[in-house]
Scaffold this active site. Sequence first.
Site, PDB file in Angstrom:
ATOM      1  N   LYS A 246      -2.803 -13.805  17.312  1.00 56.84           N
ATOM      2  CA  LYS A 246      -3.128 -12.709  16.276  1.00 56.84           C
ATOM      3  C   LYS A 246      -3.529 -14.068  15.456  1.00 56.84           C
ATOM      4  CE  LYS A 246      -0.908 -10.715  12.516  1.00 56.84           C
ATOM      5  NZ  LYS A 246       0.584  -9.729  11.952  1.00 56.84           N
ATOM      6  N   ASP A 251      -2.544 -11.859   5.404  1.00 55.91           N
ATOM      7  CA  ASP A 251      -2.387 -10.230   5.189  1.00 55.91           C
ATOM      8  C   ASP A 251      -2.191  -9.570   3.810  1.00 55.91           C
ATOM      9  OD1 ASP A 251      -1.731  -8.183   5.983  1.00 55.91           O
ATOM     10  OD2 ASP A 251       0.036  -8.325   7.100  1.00 55.91           O
ATOM     11  N   LYS A 258       1.501  -4.763   0.483  1.00 54.55           N
ATOM     12  CA  LYS A 258       2.629  -5.532   0.575  1.00 54.55           C
ATOM     13  C   LYS A 258       3.136  -5.508  -0.719  1.00 54.55           C
ATOM     14  CE  LYS A 258       2.224  -8.530   4.483  1.00 54.55           C
ATOM     15  NZ  LYS A 258       2.871  -8.071   5.287  1.00 54.55           N
ATOM     16  N   ASP A 270      -0.281 -16.013   9.082  1.00 58.19           N
ATOM     17  CA  ASP A 270       0.016 -14.364   9.968  1.00 58.19           C
ATOM     18  C   ASP A 270      -1.067 -14.918  11.431  1.00 58.19           C
ATOM     19  OD1 ASP A 270       1.612 -12.232  10.379  1.00 58.19           O
ATOM     20  OD2 ASP A 270      -0.498 -10.889   9.295  1.00 58.19           O
ATOM     21  N   ASP A 329      -0.856  -1.730   7.002  1.00 58.60           N
ATOM     22  CA  ASP A 329       0.293  -3.541   7.155  1.00 58.60           C
ATOM     23  C   ASP A 329      -0.007  -3.289   8.506  1.00 58.60           C
ATOM     24  OD1 ASP A 329       0.939  -5.833   6.672  1.00 58.60           O
ATOM     25  OD2 ASP A 329       2.999  -4.987   5.439  1.00 58.60           O
ATOM     26  N   GLU A 331      -1.825  -4.266  10.858  1.00 59.49           N
ATOM     27  CA  GLU A 331      -2.986  -4.562  11.871  1.00 59.49           C
ATOM     28  C   GLU A 331      -2.475  -4.903  12.619  1.00 59.49           C
ATOM     29  OE1 GLU A 331      -1.323  -7.960  10.057  1.00 59.49           O
ATOM     30  OE2 GLU A 331      -0.879  -5.840   9.124  1.00 59.49           O
ATOM     31  N   ARG A 333      -0.854  -5.197  14.929  1.00 55.17           N
ATOM     32  CA  ARG A 333      -1.146  -4.207  16.422  1.00 55.17           C
ATOM     33  C   ARG A 333      -2.358  -4.145  17.247  1.00 55.17           C
ATOM     34  NH1 ARG A 333       3.614  -1.075  15.324  1.00 55.17           N
ATOM     35  NH2 ARG A 333       4.454  -3.063  14.146  1.00 55.17           N
TER      36      ARG A 333
END
Length: 484
Positions: A246, A251, A258, A270, A329, A331, A333
Site C-alpha cells: 500500500k 491519508d 479522520k 500509511d 477512509d 481507501e 483496500r
Amino acid sequence: MIKIKTSEVLQKKLPLVLLEKKEKMPEASFFSKEEYQYLKQMKEKDEKTIVINRYTNFVIVHFVNKSTDDSYAFLEECRKAGARVNETISRHSAEVVQVSSSSCSPQALMACAEGLSLASYRFTRYLTTNEKKKTSLKEIVVVHKSLQKKEAIEVQTLIEAVYKARDLVNEPANHLNAVQLAHALASLCKEAGCKTEILNKKQIESLRMGGLLAVNRGSVDPPSFTIMEWKPAQKVNKQPLVLVGKGLVYDTGGLSLKPTQDSMDYMKSDMAGAAAVACALYAIAMNRLPIHVIALVPSTDNRPGFNAYAPGDIIRMYNGMTVENMNSDAEGRMILADAIAYAKKYNPELLINVATLTGSASMAVGPYAMVAMGTADRKVMDRLKECGEKTWERMVEFPLWDEYGEMLKSDIADLRNIGGRSAGAIVGGKFLEKFAPCPFIHLDIAGIAFNKTAEGYKPKGGTGACVRLLYHFARQLADQYKNK
C-alpha cells in the site's frame, strides 16, 4: 551505513562488547585481576550491563538470560542486548566496536550485531544541526572462528534495506508524493539491479484502475503505479512470488475525514507497506537470491479536495467488479484491490499483500504483532509465521471465513468497501480476497509500522517492519525450490 565484518581474532586496542549467558562469566584473560574482580561484584548485584573503562578503549559485558541456544526468543534477546549497549557506545563516540563471547553461539553474536546496527539508525535529513543526532559507530566486527564473511554481508545488506524503508516512511508527505515515491523506488531498484516500470496517470486511466483513480480524485497530485521485478537468470521458481504494498503517501480520510487528535498526525506512514515490499525486493536482489519476485505499489494520497470520491459512489474496479464506497477512509483496500487484480497477468504462485490497512488490527494485537490472514496453503502460512518468529516480526492469524463476506454485501453493487463496526481487520482482508487471482496472504501492519516512542532496536518513527520477514521468507522459498 554501518559495516558488519567478521574476524577470528580480537584486537586489544578496539572497544569490545562481550555477550555472555547469565550463568557464565567471560574468560578471565579478557581482563586484569582488578577488572575481573569488579565484574564479579557487579554480576553479584545482578547488573546486566557492566562497563569497564580503559585508557584508550572500553569493554561492555552484557549478560543475557539463560535460554535454549539459538531459540528465536533468545536471538531476539541478543538483538535487544545490541540495542542496549548501543547507548553506551554512543556516549563513548566509538567508531569501531568488536562483538565476541566465550559462551554464546555465532548466531547469537550476529543477532547482537544486528540489533546494535538497527538501533543506530537516525533520520536526520531535515536537521540543520544534525551532528549530535548522528551515530558515531561506523563498523561492527563480529569475532568468532566459525563465522564467514558472506554471513556478515547478508546481514549488513538486509539492515541497509531496513534503513531505506525507515527513511521512506519517515519522509514527510510534502517531500514524498505518489510520483516522488515511485521515483524513489525506481532508484532503489536501479541500485539493486531490478527492472522497474512506472505507470503515470494516463496509463492508469487506460487500464481502468477505478479504485486507485477514485481515491486520487481529491488530490492535486497524480497517482502512480510502480512495477518492480527481480528475475535472475538462474531463478529456481517457475511462477513468481508477487508482493503488493500500500502506497498511501498521506491519508486524511478523504471526505470521511479522520478525527483528531492523533488519528491524522502520523499518516505519512500509511505507505509503510510500499516501503516494506520495495525494500525487501532490494535486499533480495542485492543478496542475489535466485528467486523471481515482483513487487507492485499503487500510490496516491487521500484528500477531501476537488471531486473527491464520496460515500455512496459506485466505483468500477480494474477487474470489472463494482464497489459501493461507504467510507472514503477505507481507501487502502480500494487501491490495493486494483494492484492485486493486476497481478493476474504474472500468473503468480503466491501473492503477499502488506498494508497499514485498519486501526482494527492495531487495536486487536497492539504494537507487538501484525495481523495475518489468507487463502494460501497451510504449509505456506506456517512457513511465513516461522519467519515471523525468526525475525521477531510476529503475526497473529485471523480467519477468513465465508460468513465475513456477508458483511460486504451491497444492494446496488457487487460489494461494499466496509462492513459494520465489528471484525474490521478481517473484513478488510475479506474485501481484498475478492480480487486475488491466486493463493494470497494479507499482512496488516498498522500496529507495528510506526513507533511513537523508541523501543529497543526499533526507533521512534518508521520501523521498517516486514522487510526482514519478507526477505527471510523469500530466502526459505528459494532454498525449498533448490532442494526439490
